[in-house]
Design a protein around this motif. Structure first.
Motif, short mmCIF file in Angstrom:
data_model
loop_
_atom_site.label_atom_id
_atom_site.label_comp_id
_atom_site.label_asym_id
_atom_site.label_seq_id
_atom_site.Cartn_x
_atom_site.Cartn_y
_atom_site.Cartn_z
N ARG A 181 0.80 -1.07 0.12
CA ARG A 181 0.05 0.03 0.11
C ARG A 181 1.03 1.24 0.02
N ASP A 182 2.08 1.34 0.25
CA ASP A 182 2.88 2.26 0.16
C ASP A 182 3.46 2.58 -1.09
N THR A 183 3.13 1.65 -2.33
CA THR A 183 3.44 2.03 -3.47
C THR A 183 2.28 2.36 -4.26
N ASN A 184 2.50 2.95 -5.51
CA ASN A 184 1.32 3.11 -6.36
C ASN A 184 0.67 2.17 -6.89
N ARG A 185 -0.89 2.19 -6.94
CA ARG A 185 -1.63 0.79 -7.13
C ARG A 185 -1.57 0.82 -8.76
N PRO A 186 -1.39 -0.38 -9.17
CA PRO A 186 -1.50 -0.68 -10.64
C PRO A 186 -2.93 -0.88 -11.09
N ASP A 187 -3.33 -0.28 -12.13
CA ASP A 187 -4.80 -0.38 -12.53
C ASP A 187 -5.01 -1.40 -13.60
N SER A 188 -4.15 -1.60 -14.37
CA SER A 188 -4.22 -2.45 -15.63
C SER A 188 -2.91 -3.16 -15.68
N VAL A 189 -2.93 -4.14 -16.89
CA VAL A 189 -1.64 -4.87 -17.37
C VAL A 189 -0.39 -3.94 -17.62
N LYS A 190 -1.24 -2.72 -18.29
CA LYS A 190 -0.02 -1.57 -18.67
C LYS A 190 0.72 -1.02 -17.65
N ASP A 191 0.20 -1.14 -16.38
CA ASP A 191 0.99 -0.44 -15.31
C ASP A 191 1.93 -1.30 -15.06
N LEU A 192 1.92 -2.71 -15.16
CA LEU A 192 2.99 -3.68 -14.79
C LEU A 192 4.03 -3.91 -15.57
N GLU A 193 4.12 -3.18 -16.93
CA GLU A 193 5.06 -3.14 -17.97
C GLU A 193 6.38 -2.39 -17.02
N GLY A 194 7.61 -3.17 -17.39
CA GLY A 194 9.02 -2.70 -16.55
C GLY A 194 9.08 -2.98 -15.29
N GLN A 195 8.15 -3.66 -14.53
CA GLN A 195 8.09 -4.09 -13.21
C GLN A 195 8.45 -5.37 -12.92
N PHE B 113 -1.54 -9.64 6.70
CA PHE B 113 -0.86 -8.93 6.07
C PHE B 113 -1.36 -7.57 5.75
N PRO B 114 -1.80 -6.71 6.53
CA PRO B 114 -2.50 -5.44 6.48
C PRO B 114 -1.86 -4.34 5.27
N MET B 115 -0.54 -4.45 5.05
CA MET B 115 0.01 -3.79 4.08
C MET B 115 -0.24 -4.02 2.79
N VAL B 116 -0.56 -5.34 2.57
CA VAL B 116 -0.93 -5.81 1.24
C VAL B 116 -2.34 -5.45 0.70
N LYS B 117 -2.42 -4.96 -0.70
CA LYS B 117 -3.65 -4.64 -0.93
C LYS B 117 -3.90 -5.31 -2.50
N SER B 118 -5.05 -5.52 -2.70
CA SER B 118 -5.39 -6.02 -4.03
C SER B 118 -5.80 -5.24 -5.28
N ALA B 119 -5.13 -5.23 -6.42
CA ALA B 119 -5.28 -4.30 -7.31
C ALA B 119 -6.04 -4.57 -8.41
N PHE B 120 -5.97 -5.89 -9.01
CA PHE B 120 -7.10 -6.27 -10.02
C PHE B 120 -6.75 -7.58 -10.32
N SER B 121 -7.55 -8.39 -11.19
CA SER B 121 -7.51 -9.86 -11.32
C SER B 121 -7.04 -9.97 -12.98
N LEU B 122 -6.33 -10.78 -13.20
CA LEU B 122 -5.68 -11.00 -14.53
C LEU B 122 -6.75 -11.90 -15.38
#
Length: 487
Positions: free
Chosen positions: A117-131, A194-203
């Motif tokens: 949760r301290d990082t930016n939330r990815p909203d789509s597969v596009k946001d995962l590129e390069g990570q 694991f309260p610092m873990v957040k769900s972003a989206f499903s693949l």
């Protein structure tokens, strides 16, 4: 020609189902995971385990379970036809087409991208590129990523063969892994820890989780399992099994002070004299016994847990038989049994451990069993910390839910987060009950063997110095605690 035909029929191999019934054994390969199989307080349990145990009973055969290190091990055993059924908590996928027969087990899951949760939330597969995405080996996720990679060439991931889902989530929690992918059902079971873990989206869309059967087998066993699970679904029994392991997850939230004080005013008076009488009989603090009862059942005498423990003090059948309790739903017997069992587990804790830590260890043992507590103490000692100090050991108990750690222990997997929460809650309930009782009772507490060192306990529960305040904030919720995991 007729004779040849009769000989041919007579020499034909019996079906897989016939062989199992003839041998009298159903061989199953699985892995340690809260969603599949693990050793609970009252023996083996887990959604798939409970289902396959009932299936073996229905076939009238013995169930023999072997535990592999991970999904890779489960698949290897099934590939070689060394077991009848593989329980890996996986969904069907393209590479399974010619390798296995599959039967849906009644659960569905999807692949979920999670982040710290301290990082930016990815909203789509596009946001995962390069990570870099982190995932366990032989999961449902990698083939999905390969399909997505054709349109997103910079998608990259790392597979961790030595970790399970809990290990992945622990690293997202710490920030070591900013992004990961886990199955939604395993996220559900572990998310509260694991309260610092957040769900972003499903693949992907949700898919059926399946049991796997070797392709070399005929389909008689798979069809029998499919029919059996279908019958359980129609009768409602399958939903009940699912409720045992997944129905309580939304209750693992903080409860408010109003709820607790309401129960103190409206429920506790019915049972207070019994708590006092049996606490006195076993030389305990009655408020500690009452706090355990609240944690276990919210002072409900007819409570029944997902794993079959019953009564106000939620005793297992084995425990009740061991301590001579005939009726777990009888309030007086339940409270007497809880007091007796608490005394027994307290005696297992080494006498060199001072109070109140000895009591915290006893409470953890009441919840998860002394064997798992000893495993955590050994891990604590191996890390150079004090195995006789609860503050140190409670850091290692949660590791018993991660394969890289429980594989090194004697008693194996345990939901090690739960005894930590359990002890924290009871300490908090005791604190409130002590505050609500007369000063005279508080003054009498040092006479009880559970709290010989009252000054030490006061330092933990009501600290005045900065160091112990930090410890209290780390171990006690800001409100009154969690709904018991067994409810």
């Amino acid at each position: 020609m007729l004779a040849i035909a009769l000989v041919t029929v007579g020499c034909s191999r019996p079906s897989t189902l016939q062989e199992i019934r003839s041998e009298g054994v159903l061989h199953v390969i699985t892995r340690n995971a809260p969603s599949v199989y693990y050793e609970g307080r009252n023996g083996p349990t887990g959604y798939d385990y409970e289902l396959v145990r009932l299936f073996a009973d229905d076939l009238g055969v013995e169930l023999k379970v072997r535990v592999a290190d991970d999904n890779t091990g489960v698949l290897s055993v099934i590939d070689q036809d060394y077991a009848h059924i593989g329980l890996a908590g996986l969904a069907d996928r393209p590479d399974f087409a010619d390798r296995y027969h599959k039967v849906a087990n009644g659960l569905k899951a999807d692949s979920v991208v999670v982040y710290n949760r301290d990082t930016n939330r990815p909203d789509s597969v596009k946001d995962l590129e390069g990570q870099t995405l982190h995932l366990v080996a032989d999961s449902n996720h990698e083939h999905q990523l390969k399909q997505l990679q054709s349109q997103n060439e910079s998608l990259q991931w790392k597979v961790h063969s030595g970790l399970d889902a809990a290990g992945i989530l622990a690293r997202v929690e710490s920030g070591e892994y900013p992004l990961a992918i886990v199955s939604s059902n395993e996220l559900d079971l572990n998310h509260v820890f694991f309260p610092m873990v957040k769900s972003a989206f499903s693949l992907d869309d949700t898919a059926d989780l399946v049991w796997l059967f070797p392709a070399e087998q005929d389909q008689t066993l798979a069809k029998a399992a499919e029919s059996f699970i279908s019958e359980l679904r129609e009768s409602g029994a399958l939903a009940q099994i699912s409720e045992r392991f997944y129905g309580h997850l939304d209750r693992l939230n903080y409860v408010g002070a109003r709820t607790f004080t309401h129960h103190v005013e409206n429920r506790l008076p019915k049972y207070e004299s019994l708590f006092r009488d049996y606490a006195s009989s076993y030389d305990l603090d009655w408020r500690l016994l009452a706090a355990i009862g609240y944690q276990e059942s919210h002072w409900r005498p007819n409570a029944v847990s997902p794993t079959g423990v019953r009564g106000l003090m939620m005793l297992t059948r084995a425990t009740a038989n061991h301590i001579g309790i005939k009726n777990r739903l009888d309030v007086e017997q339940s409270i007497q049994g809880g007091a007796k069992y608490l005394t027994m587990v307290h005696r297992k804790v080494p006498e060199r451990i001072p109070e109140p830590d000895r009591t915290w260890f006893a409470l953890a043992s009441y919840n998860v069993g002394w064997g798992h507590v000893e495993d955590a103490r050994r891990l604590t000692q191996g890390a150079g910390k004090d195995p006789d100090r609860w503050m140190d050991v409670k850091e290692f108990l949660p590791l018993l839910a991660q394969k890289e750690w429980y594989s090194k222990t004697r008693f194996g997997y345990a939901r090690g987060h739960e005894p930590v929460i359990y002890v924290q809650n009871i300490r908090r309930y005791y604190d409130v009950l002590a505050w609500m009782t007369e000063p005279k009772e508080i003054a009498e507490t040092p006479d009880k063997p559970w709290f010989k060192d009252l000054e030490g306990m006061e330092k933990i529960i009501r600290p005045s110095d900065a160091a112990s305040q930090h410890e209290t904030r780390a171990s006690l919720p800001s409100e009154l605690g969690l709904v018991p995991p067994t409810l």
